[in-house]
Design a protein around this motif. Structure first.
Motif, mmCIF file in Angstrom:
data_model
loop_
_atom_site.group_PDB
_atom_site.id
_atom_site.type_symbol
_atom_site.label_atom_id
_atom_site.label_comp_id
_atom_site.label_asym_id
_atom_site.label_seq_id
_atom_site.Cartn_x
_atom_site.Cartn_y
_atom_site.Cartn_z
ATOM 1 N N ASN A 23 22.938 -38.969 -20.413
ATOM 2 C CA ASN A 23 23.741 -38.824 -19.197
ATOM 3 C C ASN A 23 24.629 -40.035 -18.902
ATOM 4 O OD1 ASN A 23 22.687 -36.313 -18.923
ATOM 5 N ND2 ASN A 23 21.394 -36.756 -17.140
ATOM 6 N N ARG A 124 24.586 -24.190 -9.706
ATOM 7 C CA ARG A 124 25.294 -25.407 -10.115
ATOM 8 C C ARG A 124 26.817 -25.328 -9.997
ATOM 9 N NH1 ARG A 124 22.284 -28.221 -15.136
ATOM 10 N NH2 ARG A 124 23.277 -30.045 -14.252
ATOM 11 N N PRO A 125 27.317 -25.175 -8.776
ATOM 12 C CA PRO A 125 28.775 -25.134 -8.611
ATOM 13 C C PRO A 125 29.414 -26.517 -8.807
ATOM 14 C CG PRO A 125 27.684 -25.135 -6.477
ATOM 15 C CD PRO A 125 26.593 -25.112 -7.507
ATOM 16 N N VAL A 126 30.751 -26.535 -8.907
ATOM 17 C CA VAL A 126 31.464 -27.813 -8.996
ATOM 18 C C VAL A 126 32.442 -27.936 -7.821
ATOM 19 C CG1 VAL A 126 31.221 -28.205 -11.483
ATOM 20 C CG2 VAL A 126 33.116 -26.808 -10.656
ATOM 21 N N ASP A 127 32.138 -27.229 -6.732
ATOM 22 C CA ASP A 127 33.038 -27.216 -5.572
ATOM 23 C C ASP A 127 33.302 -28.619 -5.025
ATOM 24 O OD1 ASP A 127 30.224 -26.987 -4.946
ATOM 25 O OD2 ASP A 127 30.772 -26.746 -2.832
ATOM 26 N N LEU A 128 32.284 -29.482 -5.058
ATOM 27 C CA LEU A 128 32.470 -30.818 -4.474
ATOM 28 C C LEU A 128 33.415 -31.672 -5.322
ATOM 29 C CD1 LEU A 128 28.757 -31.447 -3.385
ATOM 30 C CD2 LEU A 128 30.647 -30.620 -1.979
ATOM 31 N N THR A 167 26.159 -35.828 -5.670
ATOM 32 C CA THR A 167 26.336 -35.217 -6.989
ATOM 33 C C THR A 167 26.627 -36.298 -8.030
ATOM 34 O OG1 THR A 167 27.930 -33.923 -8.306
ATOM 35 C CG2 THR A 167 28.624 -34.462 -6.081
ATOM 36 N N VAL A 168 25.878 -36.242 -9.124
ATOM 37 C CA VAL A 168 25.976 -37.291 -10.146
ATOM 38 C C VAL A 168 27.299 -37.159 -10.907
ATOM 39 C CG1 VAL A 168 24.926 -38.245 -12.236
ATOM 40 C CG2 VAL A 168 23.464 -37.463 -10.352
ATOM 41 N N THR A 169 27.510 -36.001 -11.539
ATOM 42 C CA THR A 169 28.757 -35.867 -12.311
ATOM 43 C C THR A 169 29.971 -35.812 -11.378
ATOM 44 O OG1 THR A 169 28.296 -33.510 -12.495
ATOM 45 C CG2 THR A 169 27.832 -34.835 -14.434
ATOM 46 N N ASP A 310 14.866 -34.439 -13.363
ATOM 47 C CA ASP A 310 14.776 -34.299 -14.821
ATOM 48 C C ASP A 310 13.397 -34.700 -15.358
ATOM 49 O OD1 ASP A 310 17.320 -33.329 -14.931
ATOM 50 O OD2 ASP A 310 18.235 -35.137 -15.779
ATOM 51 N N ILE A 332 16.272 -30.752 -5.697
ATOM 52 C CA ILE A 332 17.639 -30.880 -6.215
ATOM 53 C C ILE A 332 18.191 -29.539 -6.706
ATOM 54 C CG2 ILE A 332 19.138 -32.133 -7.843
ATOM 55 C CD1 ILE A 332 17.796 -33.975 -5.775
ATOM 56 N N PHE A 333 17.396 -28.799 -7.455
ATOM 57 C CA PHE A 333 17.871 -27.512 -7.985
ATOM 58 C C PHE A 333 17.029 -26.369 -7.447
ATOM 59 C CE2 PHE A 333 19.447 -30.479 -11.277
ATOM 60 C CZ PHE A 333 20.796 -30.172 -11.164
HETATM 61 C C1 UD1 Z 1 23.315 -34.489 -13.361
HETATM 62 C C2 UD1 Z 1 22.591 -34.675 -14.660
HETATM 63 C C3 UD1 Z 1 21.358 -33.780 -14.721
HETATM 64 C C4 UD1 Z 1 20.473 -33.995 -13.499
HETATM 65 C C5 UD1 Z 1 21.300 -33.896 -12.212
HETATM 66 C C6 UD1 Z 1 20.495 -34.273 -10.967
HETATM 67 C C7 UD1 Z 1 24.377 -35.273 -16.173
HETATM 68 C C8 UD1 Z 1 25.244 -34.888 -17.327
HETATM 69 N N1 UD1 Z 1 23.505 -34.357 -15.744
HETATM 70 O O1 UD1 Z 1 23.759 -33.137 -13.318
HETATM 71 O O2 UD1 Z 1 20.631 -34.099 -15.901
HETATM 72 O O3 UD1 Z 1 19.451 -33.034 -13.467
HETATM 73 O O4 UD1 Z 1 22.436 -34.763 -12.274
HETATM 74 O O5 UD1 Z 1 19.989 -35.548 -11.098
HETATM 75 O O6 UD1 Z 1 24.446 -36.382 -15.695
HETATM 76 N N2 UD1 Z 1 26.160 -29.422 -6.339
HETATM 77 C C9 UD1 Z 1 26.948 -28.630 -5.538
HETATM 78 N N3 UD1 Z 1 28.308 -28.727 -5.701
HETATM 79 C C10 UD1 Z 1 28.898 -29.568 -6.595
HETATM 80 C C11 UD1 Z 1 28.066 -30.393 -7.388
HETATM 81 C C12 UD1 Z 1 26.696 -30.303 -7.241
HETATM 82 O O7 UD1 Z 1 26.459 -27.851 -4.733
HETATM 83 O O8 UD1 Z 1 30.125 -29.612 -6.679
HETATM 84 C C13 UD1 Z 1 24.674 -29.345 -6.202
HETATM 85 C C14 UD1 Z 1 23.998 -28.849 -7.481
HETATM 86 O O9 UD1 Z 1 24.006 -27.428 -7.581
HETATM 87 C C15 UD1 Z 1 22.615 -29.424 -7.326
HETATM 88 C C16 UD1 Z 1 22.872 -30.782 -6.632
HETATM 89 O O10 UD1 Z 1 24.160 -30.649 -6.027
HETATM 90 O O11 UD1 Z 1 21.832 -28.612 -6.509
HETATM 91 C C17 UD1 Z 1 22.872 -31.984 -7.535
HETATM 92 O O12 UD1 Z 1 23.675 -31.711 -8.662
HETATM 93 P P1 UD1 Z 1 24.458 -32.837 -9.472
HETATM 94 O O13 UD1 Z 1 23.983 -34.190 -9.111
HETATM 95 O O14 UD1 Z 1 25.916 -32.552 -9.384
HETATM 96 O O15 UD1 Z 1 23.992 -32.508 -10.966
HETATM 97 P P2 UD1 Z 1 24.866 -32.706 -12.249
HETATM 98 O O16 UD1 Z 1 25.817 -33.820 -12.030
HETATM 99 O O17 UD1 Z 1 25.381 -31.379 -12.717
#
Ligand code: UD1
Length: 426
Positions: A23, A124-128, A167-169, A310, A332-333
Motif C-alpha cells: 500500500n 467502496r465508492p470513490v465519491d470523496l 480515506t487512505v487512497t 487489514d 471501516i468496511f
Molecule cells: C486502503 C487500503 C486498504 C485498506 C483501507 C482501509 C490501499 C491501496 N488500500 O483502501 O488495504 O483496507 O485503506 O485502511 O491503500 N469511502 C467512501 N468514499 C470514498 C472513499 C472511501 O465512502 O470516496 C469509504 C470506503 O467505502 C470505506 C472507508 O471509506 O468504508 C475507508 O476506505 P478507504 O480508506 O478509502 O480505503 P482504500 O483507500 O480503498
C-alpha cells in the motif's frame, strides 16, 4: 486457479523477512507519473498488484524498467503521457488503479479512469476523491462506466478540503493532485496511515512542498514542476502483523525482521494484552514467542493509529484459539466478515450481528476445503489452517497473491507444512 494445501499443527520457528508495503508501493508508482524525470523505487513487493500497476503505467506510455518481473527495483520514466486512461481490464483486478487519477489530473489536466465498482468487502465508492477534485476545479462526469475528469484551465487550483470520512487512497490522490496545483491546498480529516506519510516523503524528495504529515491536516503548496528521485518504500506492516499472528497462533518462536515496529503499535498492544510475549528487538525486528495462556479480547478496527481493518481476519483467527469471548467490531468496511463463515466450517464458534462478530474460544479447528474471498480474508484462513487438525485446502488464493510476497516460501522457511497446488493447465 491455484490452491494452498496446509497440514496444520506445526509450531513456526525461525526468522521471516518482511517485504515492502504494497500500500506504499502502489501510490509511489503512481506518483512517478507526476514528473518527466526518472523515479527509481526500491523495496517494491513482488506481488500481483504491483505487476498490474506497472502494466497500467506502461499503458499510459510511461517507461517501466526492471531487470526481471516480478521486481523489487523499478525505474519509471514518464516524459510524455499519451493515454491518460486507466482501462477497465486493469481496474477490475485492482481498485488501487484509481490512484492514477490524482497524478494524471495534476500532470496533464485530464483523466479517464474506469469506475472501480464494488468488491467482496463492500461498495467502496470513490465519491470523496471526486468531490475533492471538483473542489480543486476539476469538471467530472461519468459515462460508459468511466470517470472522465478535466481541469478546464489545464491545471487544478488549491482548495480547502474536508473529507467527510477518512480515506487512505483519497488522501493520497489529493496529495498528488495538489502537488502540482496552483496555490495551496489544505486537506482536513486526512488519513494518517504510515503509507500516506511515506508518499509525502517521496513527494517531498520530488520537490513537493507539503507539511503536516502524520497529522490529520495536510498542507500542500503546489509547485510548477516535480523532478526525479530515488526512494525505498517502508516495510509492510500488515504482512508483519500476519506473521506475528502466525507465530502466536502456532505456539511458535518467530523473529520478524526488516519490519517497522513503530507502525505496529495497535497490533502489538492487542497481542500483548491477549498474553502473547512480544519483544521489540530493535528498530526493524520483533520477536514473538508462545503464550502460556491466550485470552480473548475485544477489538474494533479503526483508522491509523487504531487497529487496522487489514488485520481483522488474522486477529479473528487468533481469537478462535484464545480462551473466552472476543467481540470484533468492523468499523471501516460494511461486509468484511466473509472469512468468519469459512472459519466456522472449520469448527470456530463465531456469531455475526451486523458489524460485530463474537468469537468464543478456544476451538479445535479441523481442516477442510475453504474459499478465500479477499486478500486479508485469505490470510486469516491460512492462519486458521496452520493450527487446524489435518488438511486445509484454500481455494481462490489469487486473492492472497495480490498482496503477500512469497507467502508459501516464507511459511515453509519457518517450518509450516504448506504447498501451492497449481491449477492444471487447460
Ligand atoms: C486502503 C487500503 C486498504 C485498506 C483501507 C482501509 C490501499 C491501496 N488500500 O483502501 O488495504 O483496507 O485503506 O485502511 O491503500 N469511502 C467512501 N468514499 C470514498 C472513499 C472511501 O465512502 O470516496 C469509504 C470506503 O467505502 C470505506 C472507508 O471509506 O468504508 C475507508 O476506505 P478507504 O480508506 O478509502 O480505503 P482504500 O483507500 O480503498
Amino acid at each position: 486457479m491455484d490452491k494452498f494445501l496446509i497440514k496444520g499443527g506445526k509450531a513456526l520457528r525461525g526468522t521471516v523477512a518482511i517485504s515492502g508495503a504494497k500500500n506504499s508501493a502502489l501510490p509511489a508508482m503512481a506518483a512517478a507519473l507526476l514528473t518527466a524525470e526518472k523515479v527509481t523505487l526500491h523495496n517494491i513487493p513482488k506481488v500481483r498488484d504491483l505487476i498490474t500497476m506497472s502494466k497500467l503505467l506502461a499503458f499510459m506510455d510511461a517507461k517501466v524498467s526492471v531487470t526481471e518481473m516480478p521486481a523489487s527495483d523499478y525505474v519509471i520514466e514518464a516524459p510524455k503521457l499519451n493515454h491518460a486512461e486507466a482501462p477497465y481490464e486493469l481496474v477490475k483486478t485492482m481498485r488501487a488503479s484509481v490512484l492514477t487519477l490524482g497524478p494524471l489530473m495534476a500532470r496533464v489536466g485530464t483523466a479517464r479512469v474506469s469506475l472501480p465498482g464494488g468488491c467482496a468487502i463492500g461498495a467502496r465508492p470513490v465519491d470523496l476523491h471526486l468531490k475533492a477534485l471538483e473542489q480543486m476545479g476539476a469538471e467530472i462526469g461519468t459515462s460508459h462506466g468511466y470517470i472522465e475528469a478535466r481541469a478546464p484551465k489545464g491545471r487544478l487550483t488549491g482548495a480547502r478540503i474536508v473529507f467527510e470520512k477518512i480515506t487512505v487512497t483519497g488522501t493520497e490522490n489529493i496529495l498528488m493532485a495538489a502537488a502540482l496545483a496552483d496555490g495551496e491546498t489544505v486537506l482536513e480529516n486526512a488519513a494518517r496511515e504510515p503509507e500516506v506519510t511515506d508518499l509525502v516523503v517521496l513527494l517531498r524528495k520530488m520537490g513537493a512542498e507539503i507539511s503536516g504529515d502524520g497529522t490529520s491536516t495536510l498542507r500542500i503548496r503546489g509547485v510548477e514542476k516535480l523532478h526525479g528521485t530515488e526512494h525505498t518504500v517502508i516495510p509492510d506492516r500488515i504482512e508483519a502483523g500476519t506473521f506475528l499472528v502466525a507465530g502466536a497462533i502456532t505456539r511458535g518462536d518467530l523473529t520478524i525482521s526488516n519490519c517497522a515496529p513503530e507502525h505496529l503499535g495497535a497490533v502489538l498492544a492487542k497481542m500483548e494484552q491477549a498474553g502473547v510475549p512480544i519483544e521489540i528487538v530493535n528498530k526493524t525486528t520483533v520477536h514473538v514467542r508462545s503464550a502460556k495462556k491466550l485470552t480473548g479480547l475485544d477489538m474494533t478496527t479503526e483508522e491509523y493509529p487504531g487497529f487496522a481493518t487489514d488485520m481483522q481476519a488474522q486477529y479473528m483467527a487468533l481469537a478462535t484459539q484464545a480462551e473466552g469471548t472476543s467481540v470484533i467490531v468492523e468499523r471501516i468496511f460494511e461486509n468484511r466478515f466473509l472469512h468468519a463463515s469459512e472459519m466456522m466450517r472449520m469448527g470456530a464458534h463465531i456469531s455475526i450481528e451486523g458489524h460485530s462478530a463474537t468469537v468464543r474460544g478456544p476451538s479445535a479447528l479441523s481442516g477442510t476445503v475453504v474459499q478465500a474471498s479477499d486478500l486479508r480474508a485469505s490470510a486469516g484462513l491460512v492462519l486458521a489452517g496452520l493450527v487446524a487438525n489435518g488438511e486445509t485446502m484454500i481455494e481462490r488464493v489469487y486473492h492472497i497473491d495480490r498482496g503477500y510476497e512469497g507467502i508459501v516460501e516464507k511459511l515453509q522457511g519457518v517450518g509450516a507444512d504448506i504447498e501451492r497446488v497449481h491449477a492444471p493447465v487447460s
